[in-house]
Motif scaffolding. Structure first.
Motif, PDB file in Angstrom:
ATOM      1  N   ASP A 272       0.840  -1.211   0.000  1.00 52.71           N
ATOM      2  CA  ASP A 272       0.000   0.000   0.000  1.00 52.71           C
ATOM      3  C   ASP A 272       0.874   1.260   0.000  1.00 52.71           C
ATOM      4  OD1 ASP A 272       0.767  -0.655   2.609  1.00 52.71           O
ATOM      5  OD2 ASP A 272      -1.085   0.074   3.538  1.00 52.71           O
TER       6      ASP A 272
ATOM      7  N   LEU B  63       2.594   1.768  -3.526  1.00 53.21           N
ATOM      8  CA  LEU B  63       1.713   2.406  -4.501  1.00 53.21           C
ATOM      9  C   LEU B  63       1.550   3.891  -4.176  1.00 53.21           C
ATOM     10  CD1 LEU B  63      -1.047  -0.367  -4.744  1.00 53.21           C
ATOM     11  CD2 LEU B  63       0.704   0.131  -6.438  1.00 53.21           C
ATOM     12  N   SER B  64       1.285   4.167  -2.913  1.00 49.30           N
ATOM     13  CA  SER B  64       1.076   5.553  -2.491  1.00 49.30           C
ATOM     14  C   SER B  64       2.307   6.422  -2.777  1.00 49.30           C
ATOM     15  CB  SER B  64       0.733   5.563  -1.003  1.00 49.30           C
ATOM     16  OG  SER B  64       0.923   6.824  -0.458  1.00 49.30           O
TER      17      SER B  64
ATOM     18  N   TYR C 168       2.635   7.174  -6.567  1.00 54.04           N
ATOM     19  CA  TYR C 168       1.622   8.114  -7.068  1.00 54.04           C
ATOM     20  C   TYR C 168       1.816   9.519  -6.522  1.00 54.04           C
ATOM     21  CZ  TYR C 168      -0.938   3.916  -8.369  1.00 54.04           C
ATOM     22  OH  TYR C 168      -1.306   2.729  -8.915  1.00 54.04           O
TER      23      TYR C 168
ATOM     24  N   VAL D 133      -1.003   6.166 -15.419  1.00 48.41           N
ATOM     25  CA  VAL D 133      -1.679   6.436 -14.148  1.00 48.41           C
ATOM     26  C   VAL D 133      -2.892   7.294 -14.488  1.00 48.41           C
ATOM     27  CG1 VAL D 133      -1.395   7.502 -11.864  1.00 48.41           C
ATOM     28  CG2 VAL D 133       0.540   6.374 -12.955  1.00 48.41           C
ATOM     29  N   GLY D 134      -4.022   6.646 -14.761  1.00 47.76           N
ATOM     30  CA  GLY D 134      -5.183   7.386 -15.248  1.00 47.76           C
ATOM     31  C   GLY D 134      -5.121   7.520 -16.763  1.00 47.76           C
TER      32      GLY D 134
ATOM     33  N   VAL E  44      -5.520   3.526 -17.556  1.00 51.76           N
ATOM     34  CA  VAL E  44      -4.843   2.840 -16.463  1.00 51.76           C
ATOM     35  C   VAL E  44      -4.903   1.312 -16.574  1.00 51.76           C
ATOM     36  CG1 VAL E  44      -6.814   2.875 -14.862  1.00 51.76           C
ATOM     37  CG2 VAL E  44      -4.506   2.940 -13.938  1.00 51.76           C
ATOM     38  N   THR E  45      -5.949   0.800 -17.189  1.00 52.19           N
ATOM     39  CA  THR E  45      -6.087  -0.656 -17.292  1.00 52.19           C
ATOM     40  C   THR E  45      -5.360  -1.243 -18.510  1.00 52.19           C
ATOM     41  OG1 THR E  45      -8.196  -0.300 -18.406  1.00 52.19           O
ATOM     42  CG2 THR E  45      -8.289  -0.786 -16.054  1.00 52.19           C
TER      43      THR E  45
ATOM     44  N   PHE F  96      -9.303  -4.651 -12.949  1.00 56.50           N
ATOM     45  CA  PHE F  96     -10.547  -3.866 -12.976  1.00 56.50           C
ATOM     46  C   PHE F  96     -11.397  -4.153 -14.221  1.00 56.50           C
ATOM     47  CE2 PHE F  96      -8.347  -1.247  -9.795  1.00 56.50           C
ATOM     48  CZ  PHE F  96      -9.378  -1.011  -8.900  1.00 56.50           C
TER      49      PHE F  96
ATOM     50  N   ILE G   8      -6.463   2.848  -2.001  1.00 58.53           N
ATOM     51  CA  ILE G   8      -5.620   3.497  -3.002  1.00 58.53           C
ATOM     52  C   ILE G   8      -6.478   3.839  -4.212  1.00 58.53           C
ATOM     53  CG2 ILE G   8      -3.598   3.197  -4.487  1.00 58.53           C
ATOM     54  CD1 ILE G   8      -3.194   0.921  -1.919  1.00 58.53           C
TER      55      ILE G   8
ATOM     56  N   VAL H 146      -7.582   4.752  -7.785  1.00 59.74           N
ATOM     57  CA  VAL H 146      -6.975   4.535  -9.104  1.00 59.74           C
ATOM     58  C   VAL H 146      -7.657   5.528 -10.046  1.00 59.74           C
ATOM     59  CG1 VAL H 146      -6.580   2.825 -10.926  1.00 59.74           C
ATOM     60  CG2 VAL H 146      -6.619   2.115  -8.534  1.00 59.74           C
TER      61      VAL H 146
ATOM     62  N   ARG I   8     -12.563   3.845  -9.331  1.00 61.92           N
ATOM     63  CA  ARG I   8     -11.994   2.555  -8.939  1.00 61.92           C
ATOM     64  C   ARG I   8     -11.055   2.744  -7.756  1.00 61.92           C
ATOM     65  NH1 ARG I   8     -10.215   2.535 -15.045  1.00 61.92           N
ATOM     66  NH2 ARG I   8     -11.814   1.223 -16.001  1.00 61.92           N
TER      67      ARG I   8
END
Lengths: 205, 205
Positions: free
Chosen positions: A104, A107-108, A111, A153-154, A175-176, B114, B151, B153, B198
């Motif tokens: 966690d 990731l934080s 970003y 990222v987005g 992002v996916t 996702f 987190i 997304v 998300r």
């Protein structure tokens, strides 16, 4: 130009790599990152955080370093460190051990770095990879054959890649998307640009 | 309802944890994930991927399993596995070892999941944490005191948290926000809902 090295409390690096990364830099430890510095006899210029993870050994050893205790809970210790770097007007920072251990926080950390790019050039670095948060245009020295992954990222608009096996021209990413994973450098320099959005660029060493 | 377990090629889990997680489930290995299964004598029902990381020992050992070789390079082996689960109409999947080792793949695996939430309930699990990709509403069984990190997304709208030390009501979050890190469960059940966007929900075990 002054450069800084931030040592976080994630996965510790090997002594040799860390000692080399420190050379000539202003060294700032983030909370428990000071324990790694103590272990390797690397004296930080400053230690920042709420200090809940710093060992008493490190406190004693670095008594003459600057201790910046910030107890505000509305940001992370990592953000406290980047705020300090920004206030110190240091424009170039390498970040060590911001990843690993708690996912966690990994990731934080990756970003939240995007919030500081206006003021500071940021590179996350380990012995085995670099991760660079990119907006706009950025060039990287690399070697042919090195694996490069782009993680949007987005929403990213008009992404261009030069010097890579699978180039992109004005591509839109979200992002996916996984299409930009495991690309490969063809040249000694690669260039990544995007008109809008944020990308994490992962470069294997 | 049939449940599946996907074993990926990231950080391998301990034998005991993995054996328990496998019980009563359809077992699908993603490429080199088959090597972990071979090491622990866990027979997969199927193995999917381009098979570039599967050891010859695993190939021999699991000769009677179903081998689904997919060489398309426009998606990852992990996505090939989730496509297979979707086609098999399995609605509940636990994913093991999708994180760890290569950080670019860790990020890509978490995000690309996702795309499959419409068809399948997905949980990433390790011995020490769960990570759940959430859209809409989701409840989790937990224990008071357990650390929970959210987190975002991308942009998240009208996020509500119940059963947590720092609740949220109709909050808007963005990817660079760190305010929702290191929250804490107060109850045996927590609820997370969001109207748009998300979130990755990280729950410590």
């Amino acid at each position: 130009m002054r450069k800084a090295l931030i040592i976080c409390n994630g996965e510790p690096e090997q002594k040799k790599f860390l000692a080399k990364a420190c050379k000539g830099k202003y060294i700032l430890c983030v909370d428990g990152g000071a324990n790694t510095a103590a272990k390797y006899n690397i004296k930080p210029d400053a230690i920042v955080g709420d200090m809940d993870s710093v060992s008493s050994a490190a406190k004693k050893k670095f008594a003459s370093s600057e201790w910046i205790q910030v107890n505000r809970q509305d940001n992370t210790d990592f953000e406290k460190a980047l705020n300090f770097i920004k206030q110190a007007k240091i424009k170039d920072v390498t970040i060590i051990s911001a990843t690993g251990k708690r996912l966690d926080f990994t990731l934080s950390n990756l970003y939240s770095a995007f919030k500081y790019l206006k003021d500071t050039k940021i590179v996350f670095e380990s012995e085995f990879f670099k991760i660079v948060p990119v907006t706009g245009v950025r060039k990287f020295k690399t070697r042919p054959g090195v694996r490069v992954s782009l993680i949007p990222v987005g929403i990213c608009k008009k992404v261009n890649l030069k010097g890579l096996k699978y180039p992109l021209k004005n591509a839109n990413l979200k992002v996916t998307d996984t299409l930009t994973l495991s690309n490969e450098a063809l040249a000694k320099e690669i260039e990544i640009s995007l008109e809008k959005g944020r990308i994490l660029v992962y470069i294997e060493k």
